[in-house]
Design a protein around this motif. Structure first.
Motif, mmCIF file in Angstrom:
data_model
loop_
_atom_site.group_PDB
_atom_site.id
_atom_site.type_symbol
_atom_site.label_atom_id
_atom_site.label_comp_id
_atom_site.label_asym_id
_atom_site.label_seq_id
_atom_site.Cartn_x
_atom_site.Cartn_y
_atom_site.Cartn_z
ATOM 1 N N PRO A 22 0.823 -1.227 0.000
ATOM 2 C CA PRO A 22 0.000 0.000 0.000
ATOM 3 C C PRO A 22 0.855 1.274 0.000
ATOM 4 O O PRO A 22 0.786 2.101 0.897
ATOM 5 C CB PRO A 22 -0.807 -0.127 1.292
ATOM 6 N N LEU A 23 1.645 1.434 -1.062
ATOM 7 C CA LEU A 23 2.546 2.598 -1.141
ATOM 8 C C LEU A 23 1.800 3.915 -1.180
ATOM 9 O O LEU A 23 2.295 4.944 -0.728
ATOM 10 C CB LEU A 23 3.378 2.495 -2.430
ATOM 11 N N LYS A 24 0.567 3.849 -1.743
ATOM 12 C CA LYS A 24 -0.237 5.066 -1.872
ATOM 13 C C LYS A 24 -0.448 5.721 -0.505
ATOM 14 O O LYS A 24 -0.496 6.950 -0.390
ATOM 15 C CB LYS A 24 -1.596 4.696 -2.488
ATOM 16 N N ASN A 25 -0.568 4.866 0.522
ATOM 17 C CA ASN A 25 -0.846 5.407 1.862
ATOM 18 C C ASN A 25 0.422 5.776 2.623
ATOM 19 O O ASN A 25 0.350 6.186 3.769
ATOM 20 C CB ASN A 25 -1.612 4.370 2.690
ATOM 21 N N MET A 26 1.559 5.583 2.006
ATOM 22 C CA MET A 26 2.800 5.873 2.738
ATOM 23 C C MET A 26 3.269 7.289 2.423
ATOM 24 O O MET A 26 3.174 7.739 1.275
ATOM 25 C CB MET A 26 3.893 4.857 2.361
ATOM 26 N N ASP A 27 3.786 7.948 3.419
ATOM 27 C CA ASP A 27 4.216 9.330 3.265
ATOM 28 C C ASP A 27 5.561 9.369 2.523
ATOM 29 O O ASP A 27 6.567 8.845 3.007
ATOM 30 C CB ASP A 27 4.334 9.906 4.690
ATOM 31 N N LYS A 28 5.528 10.001 1.324
ATOM 32 C CA LYS A 28 6.735 10.000 0.477
ATOM 33 C C LYS A 28 7.921 10.655 1.160
ATOM 34 O O LYS A 28 9.060 10.233 1.015
ATOM 35 C CB LYS A 28 6.446 10.773 -0.807
ATOM 36 N N LYS A 29 7.602 11.714 1.903
ATOM 37 C CA LYS A 29 8.701 12.441 2.578
ATOM 38 C C LYS A 29 9.385 11.519 3.595
ATOM 39 O O LYS A 29 10.609 11.502 3.702
ATOM 40 C CB LYS A 29 8.160 13.678 3.306
ATOM 41 N N GLU A 30 8.563 10.780 4.321
ATOM 42 C CA GLU A 30 9.140 9.882 5.328
ATOM 43 C C GLU A 30 9.937 8.758 4.643
ATOM 44 O O GLU A 30 11.037 8.391 5.088
ATOM 45 C CB GLU A 30 8.044 9.293 6.221
ATOM 46 N N LEU A 31 9.391 8.260 3.537
ATOM 47 C CA LEU A 31 10.125 7.205 2.814
ATOM 48 C C LEU A 31 11.475 7.730 2.325
ATOM 49 O O LEU A 31 12.510 7.071 2.461
ATOM 50 C CB LEU A 31 9.312 6.706 1.610
ATOM 51 N N THR A 32 11.466 8.955 1.772
ATOM 52 C CA THR A 32 12.726 9.523 1.265
ATOM 53 C C THR A 32 13.703 9.757 2.415
ATOM 54 O O THR A 32 14.902 9.494 2.282
ATOM 55 C CB THR A 32 12.460 10.857 0.520
ATOM 56 N N ALA A 33 13.160 10.202 3.553
ATOM 57 C CA ALA A 33 14.039 10.414 4.715
ATOM 58 C C ALA A 33 14.674 9.083 5.128
ATOM 59 O O ALA A 33 15.865 9.027 5.460
ATOM 60 C CB ALA A 33 13.242 11.006 5.873
ATOM 61 N N LEU A 34 13.890 8.009 5.071
ATOM 62 C CA LEU A 34 14.434 6.697 5.429
ATOM 63 C C LEU A 34 15.526 6.266 4.431
ATOM 64 O O LEU A 34 16.535 5.688 4.810
ATOM 65 C CB LEU A 34 13.315 5.647 5.456
#
Ligand code: NAD
Length: 360
Positions: free
Chosen positions: A302-314
């Motif tokens: 469910p990538l749609k529900n994931m916060d892109k900014k947080e993913l990029t920070a990770l």
């Protein structure tokens, strides 16, 4: 089946692995003062009985059991096991045995490498993922503050013993998770294997000892060239920069039921194939071929529900990064992988969108 020589140790792949373990322990000729076997409830139930029946050296070994799951790759569990080893009187001549999946080999390898500044250990991997990937190559470690493998050391086992028969009790979801790494190995280095795999329905029946051995050989070939990941070993990270970020995110959100490693990596490979097309010369037809296969084979994330900014920070925590840029290992073609591609965050966001569009 083959014996594969790695960096100072041998990987044995056999249908009845107990005989190989017995002769390895016999050849140590009493050099070990004690044996400590790390298991979780599943490797204890499904794998340990078969081994202890046939390996006399295991009959007097101390068993250390932890709860299954990624949450056990923690400093608290480490401290508990270090203390248990001390209480049992383990010394520098003790042998530590990791019997289980990748959680056991990552955690147990780290514990063995740090206890009394390092004791010998062997891996007996019992999941597909651990057999083709986690147990090979000497990366050990634990998670910290929901960051995957944030603390760890490079440290090689004394030997690895793979028995494909252990996979018979593995559930389908776990088997598929391991398939993601089998597929990755083909994508980065073995186009003929990719052709074969992408035409086969993954499952226990389609999985052979030879297939496991050929996947291990690819990983081992890369690791031997660059054991400390200073260069070429980074090819093994294809799909993992975004994949690990997705896995960490899911671990934070849902610690007791996170995505499996391979599920996150499969989604990461879709996104990074897109980046490969944009930045590394992967042809559109190959991008479609890879994406089509991965999406029909693996659970949709469910990538749609994931916060892109947080993913990029990770992704910025990824250990391949240098000087703030996000560094990717990308495909220039199926079977060929190039390291050190620094990609801008806008293009990474496009890759996440690409995945979301594809699963609609
Ligand atoms: P895992 O160790 O959690 O095992 C998956 C599940 O299968 C667990 O519930 C386990 O108890 C169960 N199980 C194990 N063997 C079984 C058997 N024979 N029959 C039935 N059930 C069995 O997970 P995994 O997928 O094996 O490994 C994932 C971990 O590996 C992650 O932490 C990942 O970061 C790590 N990893 C490390 C490397 C590396 O190079 N060190 C590479 C890839 C992945």
């Amino acid at each position: 089946m083959p014996k594969i020589i790695s960096t100072g140790y041998t990987v044995f792949i056999e249908n009845n692995i107990a005989a190989e373990i017995n002769s390895f322990l016999k050849s140590a000729n009493g050099n070990y003062s004690g044996i400590f076997i790390l298991v979780d409830e599943n490797s204890l139930r499904y794998c340990y009985p078969r081994l202890v029946e046939q390996i006399d050296y295991f009959k007097d070994a101390e068993l250390i059991e932890i709860e299954s799951g990624e949450e056990s790759k923690s400093i608290e569990v480490c401290a508990h096991i270090w203390s248990t080893l001390s209480e049992f009187g383990a010394d520098r001549r003790s042998l530590f045995v990791n019997l289980g999946g990748g959680v056991i080999s990552d955690l147990g390898g780290f514990i063995a490498s740090t206890f009394k500044r390092g004791i010998n250990y062997i891996n007996i991997p019992t999941t597909l993922l651990a057999q083709v990937d986690a147990s090979i190559g000497g990366k050990t470690g634990i998670d910290l503050n929901h960051l995957k493998n944030e603390v760890g050391v490079f440290s090689t086992p004394s030997a690895v013993f793979i028995d494909p028969a252990f996979l018979q009790t593995l559930d389908k979801r776990q088997l598929l998770s391991g398939y993601a790494e089998v597929i990755k190995h083909a994508l980065i280095a073995d186009q003929p294997s990719w052709k074969k795999l992408s035409r086969t329905k993954p499952g226990l029946s389609s999985l052979s000892g030879e297939m496991i051995a050929s996947s291990v050989e690819i990983k081992n070939r890369v690791v031997r060239q660059d054991p400390d990941e200073e260069g070429i070993r980074k090819v093994l990270n294809f799909g993992h920069t975004i994949g690990h970020a997705i896995e960490s995110y899911s671990l934070r959100l849902n610690p007791s039921n996170p995505l499996l490693h391979g599920e996150a990596i499969a989604a990461g490979m879709v996104c990074e194939s897109y980046l490969s097309h944009k930045a590394c010369g992967l042809q559109e037809s190959e991008l479609e071929e890879i994406t089509g296969y991965l999406l029909k084979t693996f659970k949709k994330v469910p990538l749609k529900n994931m916060d892109k900014k947080e993913l990029t920070a990770l992704m910025k925590h990824d250990k391949k990064n240098e000087k703030g840029g996000i560094n990717f290992s990308l495909l220039s073609a199926i079977g060929r992988c190039e390291i050190n591609n620094v990609i801008k965050t806008e293009v990474i966001a496009e890759a996440l969108d690409y995945y979301v569009q594809k699963v609609l």
